[in-house]
Design a protein around this motif. Sequence first.
Motif, PDB file in Angstrom:
ATOM      1  N   ALA A  41      84.147 179.070  54.758  1.00 28.24           N
ATOM      2  CA  ALA A  41      84.908 177.862  54.302  1.00 28.24           C
ATOM      3  C   ALA A  41      83.932 176.426  53.778  1.00 28.24           C
ATOM      4  N   PRO A  42      84.826 175.719  52.887  1.00 32.89           N
ATOM      5  CA  PRO A  42      84.456 174.878  51.982  1.00 32.89           C
ATOM      6  C   PRO A  42      83.908 173.998  53.154  1.00 32.89           C
ATOM      7  N   ALA A  43      82.743 173.220  52.690  1.00 35.78           N
ATOM      8  CA  ALA A  43      82.293 171.990  53.115  1.00 35.78           C
ATOM      9  C   ALA A  43      83.068 170.946  53.360  1.00 35.78           C
ATOM     10  N   TYR A  44      83.727 170.121  51.960  1.00 31.81           N
ATOM     11  CA  TYR A  44      84.711 169.506  51.692  1.00 31.81           C
ATOM     12  C   TYR A  44      85.691 169.800  50.974  1.00 31.81           C
ATOM     13  N   ARG A  45      87.289 169.405  51.238  1.00 28.58           N
ATOM     14  CA  ARG A  45      88.524 169.087  50.018  1.00 28.58           C
ATOM     15  C   ARG A  45      88.487 168.107  49.115  1.00 28.58           C
ATOM     16  N   VAL A  46      88.787 168.023  47.874  1.00 25.35           N
ATOM     17  CA  VAL A  46      88.830 166.957  46.710  1.00 25.35           C
ATOM     18  C   VAL A  46      89.979 166.989  47.114  1.00 25.35           C
ATOM     19  N   GLU A  58      78.482 173.916  50.000  1.00 23.52           N
ATOM     20  CA  GLU A  58      77.197 173.155  50.070  1.00 23.52           C
ATOM     21  C   GLU A  58      75.659 174.019  49.197  1.00 23.52           C
ATOM     22  N   ALA A  59      75.064 174.357  48.620  1.00 18.17           N
ATOM     23  CA  ALA A  59      74.149 174.772  47.756  1.00 18.17           C
ATOM     24  C   ALA A  59      73.158 174.621  47.881  1.00 18.17           C
ATOM     25  N   GLN A  60      72.155 174.693  47.255  1.00 18.33           N
ATOM     26  CA  GLN A  60      70.940 174.633  47.563  1.00 18.33           C
ATOM     27  C   GLN A  60      70.517 175.211  45.631  1.00 18.33           C
ATOM     28  N   ALA A  62      67.517 176.923  43.073  1.00 16.38           N
ATOM     29  CA  ALA A  62      66.651 177.769  43.621  1.00 16.38           C
ATOM     30  C   ALA A  62      65.604 177.483  43.349  1.00 16.38           C
ATOM     31  N   ASN A  63      65.735 176.206  42.088  1.00 11.15           N
ATOM     32  CA  ASN A  63      64.723 176.750  41.858  1.00 11.15           C
ATOM     33  C   ASN A  63      63.689 175.118  42.889  1.00 11.15           C
ATOM     34  N   ASP A  64      64.199 174.053  43.351  1.00  8.23           N
ATOM     35  CA  ASP A  64      63.021 173.344  44.652  1.00  8.23           C
ATOM     36  C   ASP A  64      64.333 173.316  45.299  1.00  8.23           C
ATOM     37  N   GLN A  65      63.812 172.102  46.310  1.00 11.12           N
ATOM     38  CA  GLN A  65      64.841 172.306  47.852  1.00 11.12           C
ATOM     39  C   GLN A  65      65.925 171.028  47.899  1.00 11.12           C
ATOM     40  N   ARG A  66      66.389 170.978  46.691  1.00  7.53           N
ATOM     41  CA  ARG A  66      67.211 169.953  46.469  1.00  7.53           C
ATOM     42  C   ARG A  66      68.792 170.538  46.846  1.00  7.53           C
ATOM     43  N   SER A  67      69.746 169.833  47.937  1.00 10.87           N
ATOM     44  CA  SER A  67      70.645 169.863  47.926  1.00 10.87           C
ATOM     45  C   SER A  67      71.952 169.557  46.731  1.00 10.87           C
ATOM     46  N   TYR A  68      72.418 170.511  46.701  1.00 14.58           N
ATOM     47  CA  TYR A  68      73.828 169.978  45.852  1.00 14.58           C
ATOM     48  C   TYR A  68      75.349 170.386  46.760  1.00 14.58           C
ATOM     49  N   LEU A  69      76.211 169.926  45.872  1.00 12.51           N
ATOM     50  CA  LEU A  69      77.867 170.074  46.032  1.00 12.51           C
ATOM     51  C   LEU A  69      77.800 171.189  45.021  1.00 12.51           C
ATOM     52  N   ARG A  70      79.068 172.155  44.910  1.00  9.48           N
ATOM     53  CA  ARG A  70      78.893 174.015  44.325  1.00  9.48           C
ATOM     54  C   ARG A  70      81.303 173.063  44.476  1.00  9.48           C
ATOM     55  N   LEU A  71      81.391 172.230  43.329  1.00 11.85           N
ATOM     56  CA  LEU A  71      82.803 172.234  43.364  1.00 11.85           C
ATOM     57  C   LEU A  71      84.371 173.195  42.331  1.00 11.85           C
ATOM     58  N   ARG A  72      84.539 173.267  43.161  1.00 10.97           N
ATOM     59  CA  ARG A  72      85.397 174.218  41.947  1.00 10.97           C
ATOM     60  C   ARG A  72      86.986 173.641  42.110  1.00 10.97           C
ATOM     61  N   LEU A  73      87.652 172.870  40.507  1.00 12.11           N
ATOM     62  CA  LEU A  73      88.538 172.284  40.637  1.00 12.11           C
ATOM     63  C   LEU A  73      89.433 173.099  39.635  1.00 12.11           C
ATOM     64  N   PRO A  81      89.879 177.472  36.281  1.00  8.59           N
ATOM     65  CA  PRO A  81      89.188 176.061  36.913  1.00  8.59           C
ATOM     66  C   PRO A  81      88.467 176.152  36.669  1.00  8.59           C
ATOM     67  N   LEU A  82      87.981 174.842  37.113  1.00 15.12           N
ATOM     68  CA  LEU A  82      87.094 174.125  36.322  1.00 15.12           C
ATOM     69  C   LEU A  82      85.847 173.429  37.749  1.00 15.12           C
ATOM     70  N   SER A  83      84.401 174.049  36.942  1.00 16.48           N
ATOM     71  CA  SER A  83      83.362 174.328  37.682  1.00 16.48           C
ATOM     72  C   SER A  83      82.179 173.397  37.903  1.00 16.48           C
ATOM     73  N   ALA A  84      81.605 172.796  38.595  1.00 19.72           N
ATOM     74  CA  ALA A  84      81.125 172.246  38.466  1.00 19.72           C
ATOM     75  C   ALA A  84      80.082 171.672  39.334  1.00 19.72           C
ATOM     76  N   ALA A  85      79.602 170.395  39.974  1.00 18.33           N
ATOM     77  CA  ALA A  85      78.197 170.435  40.659  1.00 18.33           C
ATOM     78  C   ALA A  85      78.019 168.602  41.132  1.00 18.33           C
ATOM     79  N   LEU A  86      77.759 168.336  42.632  1.00 17.36           N
ATOM     80  CA  LEU A  86      77.130 167.227  42.722  1.00 17.36           C
ATOM     81  C   LEU A  86      76.351 166.859  42.978  1.00 17.36           C
ATOM     82  N   PHE A  87      75.293 165.890  42.324  1.00 21.45           N
ATOM     83  CA  PHE A  87      73.901 165.938  42.771  1.00 21.45           C
ATOM     84  C   PHE A  87      73.310 164.329  43.255  1.00 21.45           C
ATOM     85  N   PRO A  88      73.575 164.685  44.372  1.00 22.51           N
ATOM     86  CA  PRO A  88      73.116 162.910  45.091  1.00 22.51           C
ATOM     87  C   PRO A  88      71.836 162.216  44.367  1.00 22.51           C
TER      88      PRO A  88
END
Length: 102
Positions: A41-46, A58-60, A62-73, A81-88
Amino acid sequence: MSVIGHFILAKDGGWTGTIRTLLINAKVRLVPNDNRDQVNAPAYRVLIGYYRVGDAWEAQAANDQRSYLRLRLDDPSLAEPLSAALFPSDDGASAQLVWNRK
């Protein structure tokens, strides 16, 4: 990679921001998904207004410990559908939405 959106952390634990491309100029909300009974199940609804236009997981990196969100719009105006990533940001108060064409 191209930055197509800027977001800030919302009071409800989600994100609010704007996505801008040649065809899209929309205020978007990522709302926490309260129904996460399924493993995938997705962590967020867009949402745009009250309309759901995608999901975020939610995703992480591979090359570091940074978390981000993987979006599908998805939208009827898009060929697929468009795939994107939200990096805090480092402070976690803002984020950038990036997109990379295959």
